[in-house]
Structures are given as structure tokens and as C-alpha cells.
Design a protein around this motif. Sequence first.
Motif, mmCIF file in Angstrom:
data_model
loop_
_atom_site.group_PDB
_atom_site.id
_atom_site.type_symbol
_atom_site.label_atom_id
_atom_site.label_comp_id
_atom_site.label_asym_id
_atom_site.label_seq_id
_atom_site.Cartn_x
_atom_site.Cartn_y
_atom_site.Cartn_z
ATOM 1 N N ASN A 1 40.096 55.492 -6.021
ATOM 2 C CA ASN A 1 39.145 56.311 -6.774
ATOM 3 C C ASN A 1 39.392 57.811 -6.624
ATOM 4 O O ASN A 1 38.528 58.615 -6.958
ATOM 5 C CB ASN A 1 37.718 55.964 -6.348
ATOM 6 N N HIS A 2 40.569 58.163 -6.099
ATOM 7 C CA HIS A 2 40.999 59.566 -6.010
ATOM 8 C C HIS A 2 39.997 60.437 -5.243
ATOM 9 O O HIS A 2 39.749 61.584 -5.612
ATOM 10 C CB HIS A 2 41.225 60.129 -7.420
ATOM 11 N N LEU A 3 39.439 59.859 -4.188
ATOM 12 C CA LEU A 3 38.449 60.594 -3.395
ATOM 13 C C LEU A 3 39.053 61.328 -2.199
ATOM 14 O O LEU A 3 38.375 62.143 -1.579
ATOM 15 C CB LEU A 3 37.360 59.632 -2.904
ATOM 16 N N VAL A 4 40.310 61.054 -1.897
ATOM 17 C CA VAL A 4 40.913 61.662 -0.706
ATOM 18 C C VAL A 4 40.953 63.177 -0.832
ATOM 19 O O VAL A 4 40.517 63.907 0.072
ATOM 20 C CB VAL A 4 42.320 61.087 -0.462
ATOM 21 N N GLU A 5 41.464 63.676 -1.945
ATOM 22 C CA GLU A 5 41.545 65.133 -2.127
ATOM 23 C C GLU A 5 40.165 65.766 -2.178
ATOM 24 O O GLU A 5 39.951 66.866 -1.681
ATOM 25 C CB GLU A 5 42.339 65.466 -3.400
ATOM 26 N N GLN A 6 39.224 65.056 -2.773
ATOM 27 C CA GLN A 6 37.860 65.581 -2.834
ATOM 28 C C GLN A 6 37.258 65.665 -1.438
ATOM 29 O O GLN A 6 36.587 66.642 -1.096
ATOM 30 C CB GLN A 6 36.992 64.697 -3.727
ATOM 31 N N MET A 7 37.492 64.649 -0.615
ATOM 32 C CA MET A 7 36.986 64.679 0.753
ATOM 33 C C MET A 7 37.597 65.834 1.545
ATOM 34 O O MET A 7 36.925 66.464 2.372
ATOM 35 C CB MET A 7 37.253 63.345 1.445
ATOM 36 N N LYS A 8 38.853 66.127 1.289
ATOM 37 C CA LYS A 8 39.489 67.269 1.952
ATOM 38 C C LYS A 8 38.852 68.575 1.492
ATOM 39 O O LYS A 8 38.595 69.477 2.300
ATOM 40 C CB LYS A 8 40.987 67.271 1.661
ATOM 41 N N ALA A 9 38.591 68.683 0.179
ATOM 42 C CA ALA A 9 37.969 69.894 -0.353
ATOM 43 C C ALA A 9 36.551 70.077 0.150
ATOM 44 O O ALA A 9 36.062 71.208 0.259
ATOM 45 C CB ALA A 9 37.985 69.860 -1.883
ATOM 46 N N PHE A 10 35.875 68.965 0.459
ATOM 47 C CA PHE A 10 34.489 69.019 0.933
ATOM 48 C C PHE A 10 34.371 68.965 2.457
ATOM 49 O O PHE A 10 33.298 68.736 2.996
ATOM 50 C CB PHE A 10 33.690 67.855 0.334
ATOM 51 N N GLN A 11 35.494 69.156 3.148
ATOM 52 C CA GLN A 11 35.514 69.217 4.617
ATOM 53 C C GLN A 11 35.015 67.914 5.269
ATOM 54 O O GLN A 11 34.369 67.927 6.311
ATOM 55 C CB GLN A 11 34.677 70.401 5.124
ATOM 56 N N GLN A 12 35.365 66.780 4.656
ATOM 57 C CA GLN A 12 34.928 65.483 5.165
ATOM 58 C C GLN A 12 36.087 64.644 5.720
ATOM 59 O O GLN A 12 35.858 63.717 6.502
ATOM 60 C CB GLN A 12 34.255 64.678 4.030
ATOM 61 N N TRP A 13 37.279 64.983 5.322
ATOM 62 C CA TRP A 13 38.416 64.115 5.587
ATOM 63 C C TRP A 13 38.720 63.975 7.078
ATOM 64 O O TRP A 13 38.971 62.869 7.567
ATOM 65 C CB TRP A 13 39.648 64.624 4.839
ATOM 66 N N ASP A 14 38.699 65.062 7.798
ATOM 67 C CA ASP A 14 39.051 65.016 9.215
ATOM 68 C C ASP A 14 38.078 64.131 9.999
ATOM 69 O O ASP A 14 38.494 63.381 10.891
ATOM 70 C CB ASP A 14 39.089 66.422 9.810
ATOM 71 N N GLU A 15 36.790 64.225 9.669
ATOM 72 C CA GLU A 15 35.804 63.375 10.352
ATOM 73 C C GLU A 15 36.046 61.906 10.046
ATOM 74 O O GLU A 15 35.886 61.045 10.912
ATOM 75 C CB GLU A 15 34.382 63.770 9.951
ATOM 76 N N TRP A 16 36.418 61.597 8.800
ATOM 77 C CA TRP A 16 36.706 60.209 8.422
ATOM 78 C C TRP A 16 37.946 59.711 9.162
ATOM 79 O O TRP A 16 37.920 58.636 9.765
ATOM 80 C CB TRP A 16 36.900 60.105 6.913
ATOM 81 N N VAL A 17 39.012 60.488 9.133
ATOM 82 C CA VAL A 17 40.258 60.081 9.776
ATOM 83 C C VAL A 17 40.052 59.902 11.279
ATOM 84 O O VAL A 17 40.590 58.970 11.891
ATOM 85 C CB VAL A 17 41.372 61.118 9.499
ATOM 86 N N GLY A 18 39.245 60.777 11.870
ATOM 87 C CA GLY A 18 38.994 60.699 13.303
ATOM 88 C C GLY A 18 37.978 59.655 13.702
ATOM 89 O O GLY A 18 37.687 59.495 14.899
ATOM 90 N N GLY A 19 37.416 58.943 12.727
ATOM 91 C CA GLY A 19 36.445 57.897 13.026
ATOM 92 C C GLY A 19 35.078 58.423 13.421
ATOM 93 O O GLY A 19 34.238 57.671 13.942
ATOM 94 N N LYS A 20 34.819 59.705 13.143
ATOM 95 C CA LYS A 20 33.531 60.291 13.501
ATOM 96 C C LYS A 20 32.506 60.162 12.372
ATOM 97 O O LYS A 20 31.328 60.442 12.565
ATOM 98 C CB LYS A 20 33.708 61.771 13.863
ATOM 99 N N ARG A 21 32.970 59.758 11.205
ATOM 100 C CA ARG A 21 32.086 59.622 10.046
ATOM 101 C C ARG A 21 32.465 58.363 9.291
ATOM 102 O O ARG A 21 33.651 58.109 9.037
ATOM 103 C CB ARG A 21 32.199 60.858 9.152
ATOM 104 N N GLY A 22 31.468 57.561 8.934
ATOM 105 C CA GLY A 22 31.750 56.308 8.266
ATOM 106 C C GLY A 22 32.191 55.250 9.261
ATOM 107 O O GLY A 22 31.872 55.311 10.452
ATOM 108 N N LEU A 23 32.951 54.272 8.790
ATOM 109 C CA LEU A 23 33.426 53.188 9.652
ATOM 110 C C LEU A 23 34.414 53.723 10.680
ATOM 111 O O LEU A 23 35.347 54.454 10.335
ATOM 112 C CB LEU A 23 34.105 52.109 8.799
ATOM 113 N N GLY A 24 34.207 53.374 11.937
ATOM 114 C CA GLY A 24 35.124 53.785 12.989
ATOM 115 C C GLY A 24 36.459 53.080 12.865
ATOM 116 O O GLY A 24 36.630 52.128 12.112
ATOM 117 N N LYS A 25 37.419 53.567 13.633
ATOM 118 C CA LYS A 25 38.756 52.971 13.581
ATOM 119 C C LYS A 25 38.763 51.577 14.212
ATOM 120 O O LYS A 25 38.019 51.313 15.137
ATOM 121 C CB LYS A 25 39.749 53.875 14.308
#
Length: 513
Positions: free
Chosen positions: A489-513
Motif C-alpha cells: 500500500n506504499h506506506l513505507v515512504e509515508q511512514m518515513k515522512a511522518f517520523q514513524q518508520w524508525d519506531e516501527w522498525v525498532g519494534g517500539k510501535r505496532g507489532l514487536g519483532k
Amino acid sequence: YAAAIHIHPVFVSYRTIRIKFSLRRLFVRRLGIAVLLLSCVSTLVAADDVARLLTEIRGSHVVIDQTRELTDKIGGRPTGSPACVRAEEWAAAKLRAAGVDDVRLERYVLPATWRSDAATASCLSPEAFPLRIVACPLTVSTPKGEALEATLVDFGDGSPEALAKVPPSKGKIAFVHSAIMKSLDDLFGDYFRVLTLLDAAHKSGVAAMLIESSQPRSLLYRHPVSFDGEIVKLPVAIVAHDQSERMVRLMESGQVRVRIRLVSKIKEPATARNVAGTIRGTDKSDEIVIFGAHLDSWDLGTGALDNGVNSATVIDLARAIRATGLRPRRTIRFVLFTGEEQGMIGSREYVRAHASELPKVVMMLTADIGSGKTTGFFLNGREDLRRGVEEALGPIYSAKEQQNPIDGIDGTDNFDFLISGVPNLVANQDPVPYLPEYHAESDTFDKVDTKQAIENEAIDAAIVWYFANTADRLPRQNRAEVEKLLADNHLVEQMKAFQQWDEWVGGKRGLGK
């Protein structure tokens, strides 16, 4: 008897088996008919329940009265402000009056609260004239809260190509061009360039930034430049479009010098609250359907379209269910989130606080596009939601009339449910009446389409009631499935623009790793 009339026992057994089989077949046939009849009765009862609920909503004006009360009597409601505290108490009182089973004000920590005490500006040369400006939320004051005088440096439209041409500009004031906003793509385009602009400002050494308003004429609005609730260490303001265009023409033939003064009051950190009311279910009470909207707003207008009318809708649906005497099979939770305008912080913190409950959440629905006509629902990457949505809307729209895009939405309170694997929907509303008032001075009660707002509530009710009562439920996605959904759904770039991506990748937001 068999022995008395000399009938062979094998024949007796065969005949007995035939009789038993016939009786069983008759029983199964009748049982099947009975089940079918019960199913039909159940369907009719469900349809009758929906009809009763829609009749209650369409025959009432409460949602409009409450929208007016919230917006006219409380007004703009930045999270953490006295007005937002009043709105939280107001929402809790309305839910209690609706007769729900439980009402809670759930606290969380907001990174900062912000308000603008002063925002003034003027063009000094080559011509002198006043400028209409407003400070961008979560930005700092000009140094010591005093006036800053400097020459403008042209940042173009904020595209990478334009910013690559910006020379070192220490102490100058950046000027950013904007076209008039006409679509949701334009709105998100304004957001997507923010981090690039702030990075360019840092590298060039500018002392402040002025962004041309993308609203027409002299209309001003609050344009967020922080997406995580943190303070931006640069004075940034929006300048009225017509005056901006005059400065653009002056810049074509020489330097333009301006004066700007911003005074912002900041408190770090602060306490905020979400408001939640619950109607407990019957035989599936451990499963939950959530209907939410954000209660907070910016403060130039009174937050009627964004998002007072939908907050009132959430509250009134609770009232309508209680008024009909209906009881859902699943528990329905009605949530008024705060902190949405600072980066969906309230819904993020709700998801964190209720993490153990998420496996029980059958569906989360949010509405956040004013009172524009609801034509369907964004499926947020979950194609498996389509059948249920189409069935739920059957009493209102045929499947061909519905507009249920598969698109994933990032930018409102469904998002943290999405990245937590929970099936979620966002009302697909006509944005045309909404965009001209977006975060603007003009977002006031008189802009609400009262007739359509009532019908929108009926549509939301059909969805909520369906998922609260349907026999089946969709599975929660795992992290791999969510990752695929984000990519598809092409949300990766949007999450980066909205400062959300790092928290997602680090497992701090949403489903953990």
C-alpha cells in the motif's frame, strides 16, 4: 416377534436399519429446515435491529446539537489546553448521560503542549505592508520573543530540486511557495515536504521560515511541521496566500526584507487524556469493536469539521444504541482520542495501554473527514474486510454504489491499530467540503452539513452493528503480514515522512519483532 412369525433375523436387522436410516434422514431434513428457518429468523432479527437503529438516528437531531455545543461553547481544543480538558470532561459526561456501561478518562504523557501568544509580521522593503501570519504548531518563538528582521531566501516549492539551489543563508528567513490545496493529494503533499524543508533550513542556516498558505486569499490555517509531538527548534509561520504572492512578485526583481515576531508558550512534558465508554456485549462480550474519532483540534477555528462532528457522532451512536434497547453480541467501545493533531499520539498511547486486549479487537473504525458524504470505507490493505463491509452497508447502499478502496491510510487514529495487525476501517468521505476549512479560521459550526452528518452516523452505525454481531471474525495479522501490507500500500515512504518508520522498525510501535 421375529421368531414367532419365522422372519429371518438378518431381514429384521436390515429392515430395522432401513427404518432407522429413514427416520434419521427425516430428522436431518427437518433439522436442516429448522436451522434454515432459525437462520432466516436470525437474519430478519438482525435486519430489524439495524432498521430500528437507523430509524433512531435519522429521527434525532442530538448529534447536531452536540456538535454545536462542543464547537460553539468550548471551541478550538489543542491537546493539553484548558479547552481540551473541558472537552474531555464534556465527552465523558455525554457518554454517561447516554447510559453506557462504563466511562473512563485514560491518562497518557504528551511530549509537549504548545500555544501561540503572538504572531505578527510585515514586509519592510522594497515596499512596506503588513502580513497576516499564524505560527505553525509546536514551533519555537523568535529569539527572546522579539522581532526578527531579515532578507527572504527563496526555497521554491520545497522540492529536492528547488532546495538543491539554495545557497548558504545564515540569518535569513526562508520563504516556501505553496499552490492552493484542492485535493487530499495536495494536503499530503504539503506534509511530505516538511522534513526535507526543515533539513534544508538547518543546513542553510536560516533563522526562521515562512510558508505560503495553501488556502485561498487571506485565509490562515495551522500547518503542522512536527509529527511526533516534539518541539521544532525553528520559528515557522504560515503567511496569507495573496500577500505571499505579492512578495513573490517583488522577489523577482530584487531582495525582500521582512520583520517577524512569534511568541509561543511551551510546556514539556504534559498529561493528556483519551475518553472511552463501553457497551458490554452478550454472548461474545470478550470480543471488542472500537468506534473512534479524535476530540482535539487546532485553535484558529472551533474544530467543527476537524473533528467535532465525528466526535459527536461517536457519542451519539452510543446514545442511539441505548435508546433502542438493543444489546450487541460483542462489546462496543466508543473512544474519543486526543493528541491526534500532534501525530496520533493519543491513539498510539491507547494501543500501547491496551496491548493485551488487541487480540480481542474484531474491528476498529474511525471517521475524520468532516461531514462530507460517506460513500464507503477505506479497507486499509485488508481485502478480507470487503465482504463484511458490503454486507453491512446493504441496507443503505448496493455493492455497486459503495466505494470501498483497498488503500491503507496513515494520518489518523486507525494507524496504530493497522500496524498492530487489527482489522481497521476509515470512513471514505467526500473531501471537497472539508479541505477549504482544513485547520483554518473558517472551520466553524456553520460549515457542518447537518443533514449529511446524520446520514453519515447511520452509515457508521450499520458498520459498527454488523461487526459487533456477525458470527465470524477476521484474524489479526502478524508482523510479516503487516510488513507486506505496508509495502503493497506504499506506506513505507509515508511512514518515513511522518517520523514513524524508525519506531516501527525498532519494534517500539505496532507489532514487536
